[in-house]
Design an enzyme around this catalytic site. Sequence first.
Site, PDB file in Angstrom:
ATOM      1  N   ASN A 186     -20.788   3.108  -2.840  1.00  0.00           N
ATOM      2  CA  ASN A 186     -19.344   3.266  -2.722  1.00  0.00           C
ATOM      3  C   ASN A 186     -18.766   2.676  -1.443  1.00  0.00           C
ATOM      4  OD1 ASN A 186     -20.894   5.504  -1.628  1.00  0.00           O
ATOM      5  ND2 ASN A 186     -18.954   6.438  -1.073  1.00  0.00           N
ATOM      6  N   GLN A 232     -19.262   4.046  -9.254  1.00  0.00           N
ATOM      7  CA  GLN A 232     -18.679   2.784  -8.792  1.00  0.00           C
ATOM      8  C   GLN A 232     -19.119   1.599  -9.635  1.00  0.00           C
ATOM      9  OE1 GLN A 232     -16.429   2.568  -6.458  1.00  0.00           O
ATOM     10  NE2 GLN A 232     -16.565   4.569  -5.489  1.00  0.00           N
ATOM     11  N   SER A 240     -17.390   8.561 -13.596  1.00  0.00           N
ATOM     12  CA  SER A 240     -16.102   9.075 -13.138  1.00  0.00           C
ATOM     13  C   SER A 240     -14.969   8.360 -13.849  1.00  0.00           C
ATOM     14  CB  SER A 240     -15.971   8.888 -11.619  1.00  0.00           C
ATOM     15  OG  SER A 240     -14.694   9.278 -11.168  1.00  0.00           O
ATOM     16  N   CYS A 260     -14.672  10.678   0.836  1.00  0.00           N
ATOM     17  CA  CYS A 260     -15.213  12.038   0.923  1.00  0.00           C
ATOM     18  C   CYS A 260     -15.667  12.406   2.328  1.00  0.00           C
ATOM     19  CB  CYS A 260     -16.377  12.198  -0.057  1.00  0.00           C
ATOM     20  SG  CYS A 260     -15.908  11.878  -1.771  1.00  0.00           S
ATOM     21  N   THR A 292     -13.207  24.835 -21.123  1.00  0.00           N
ATOM     22  CA  THR A 292     -12.431  24.069 -22.098  1.00  0.00           C
ATOM     23  C   THR A 292     -12.383  22.603 -21.712  1.00  0.00           C
ATOM     24  OG1 THR A 292     -11.049  25.992 -22.575  1.00  0.00           O
ATOM     25  CG2 THR A 292     -10.174  23.842 -23.197  1.00  0.00           C
ATOM     26  N   THR A 339     -18.978  14.035  -9.084  1.00  0.00           N
ATOM     27  CA  THR A 339     -19.584  15.003  -8.168  1.00  0.00           C
ATOM     28  C   THR A 339     -20.248  16.133  -8.940  1.00  0.00           C
ATOM     29  OG1 THR A 339     -18.127  14.523  -6.289  1.00  0.00           O
ATOM     30  CG2 THR A 339     -19.088  16.723  -6.396  1.00  0.00           C
TER      31      THR A 339
END
Length: 452
Positions: A202, A230, A250, A376, A290, A123
Amino acid sequence: MASKHLAAAFRRTSRLRTLSTASTAAAHPLPSAEAYDDGDGISMKGVKIAGRPLYLDMQATSPLDPRVLDAMLPYNLSRYGNPHSRTHLYGWESDAAVEAARAQVAALINASPKEIVFTSGATEANNISVKGVMNFYKDKKRHIITTQTEHKCVLDSCRHLQQQGFDVTYLPVGPDGLVDLDQLRSTVRSDTGLVSVMMVNNEIGVIQPMEEIGKICKEFNVPLHTDAAQALGKIPIDVEKMNVSLMSLSGHKIYGPKGVGALYMRRRPRIRVEPQMNGGGQERGIRSGTVPTPLVVGMGAACELAMREMEYDERWINKLQERLLSGITARLDGVVVNGSTERRYVGNLNLSFAYVEGESLLMGLKEVAVSSGSACTSASLEPSYVLRALGVDEDMAHTSIRFGIGRFTTEAEIDRAIELTVNQVEKLREMSPLYEMVKEGIDIKSIQWAQH
């Protein structure tokens, strides 16, 4: 001493290699304020079931591969240095681990490690790509091309840009979910700054013709972005062959940890973006903050495993998908596969069941963890916008179920899912007057329903 005991405990638990996702979770229950076991089953959110359900929702998230956990543990327990600390061993070893993971991610998509930027997930990578590119080139480029079936974060990023005065073209897709290449070509303008097309959808698993799309973008010298969350580790990806400028990735879709992703950014020809987050200038200033070493190490390990086992995983998952589809269609009529049957990822099976109310079907399948679409947007009771874009009738769109099959899914789980799905559909159809009419040969669509 405490850390040694903790490490020993982790080593013992990490040796478990169960193939069933449901039994893995059951073996390590966690205390919860909402879920409880009263001896007769598990109760949560007012729903009571005999035990943990079978997990067939791999497009929402995948279980962590135990081998990935093994790679991550040292960076949670003993090698906990900040990878940006340049003055001591703890920082140096964490930095080396981050760079090794960067190389593992890059290798899976045939990119250079220098082209990989770590993010919190796909995202964030999508937001950087869509908003970052257009804001950087806003003086000359004011037009974006995307599709109606993109992930919500891409569509919302485009709507955000529309509010800033950018022009967005949302390309329709065919009944198979694929983009019309001629229509894409005719939509490109002199001020087009980005084309964004999801590689594997997705919700329906359709694989877009990325190489052909890449050739069109190269012809018009327009950057191409693709959401490959995906696709990573599921199908072969080559950023050179596809002429991709930006790619969102992802970790938790490929049996890696949640909370980490990556953005591929091409160096030659160089693509520029405006950072969406200000801070210490980490990740070449593209994504300050970080870098979480354990999560990044986990994503790298997941990518390396995917590279080694992709062919085996595909054969296994394809076998299970065929078993699931044939098992359901052999016993039920009125079952429709949504999306292309030729160009689709085998682990995604999106089915619509005629004459059944989708919410009732989902609630009846309490023993199988499946969904009706994207995690989502699952809070919405509206039919899937992806299925509506395919031209699926609203009543059929409401009855869709997405079965997600993965590396650790077993044949026994598939057989149980078939049995439960068939029984529930048959039960709901017995209560449906519409199904009775269809069995009697009545054409429902020809009936003029009276209003009261």
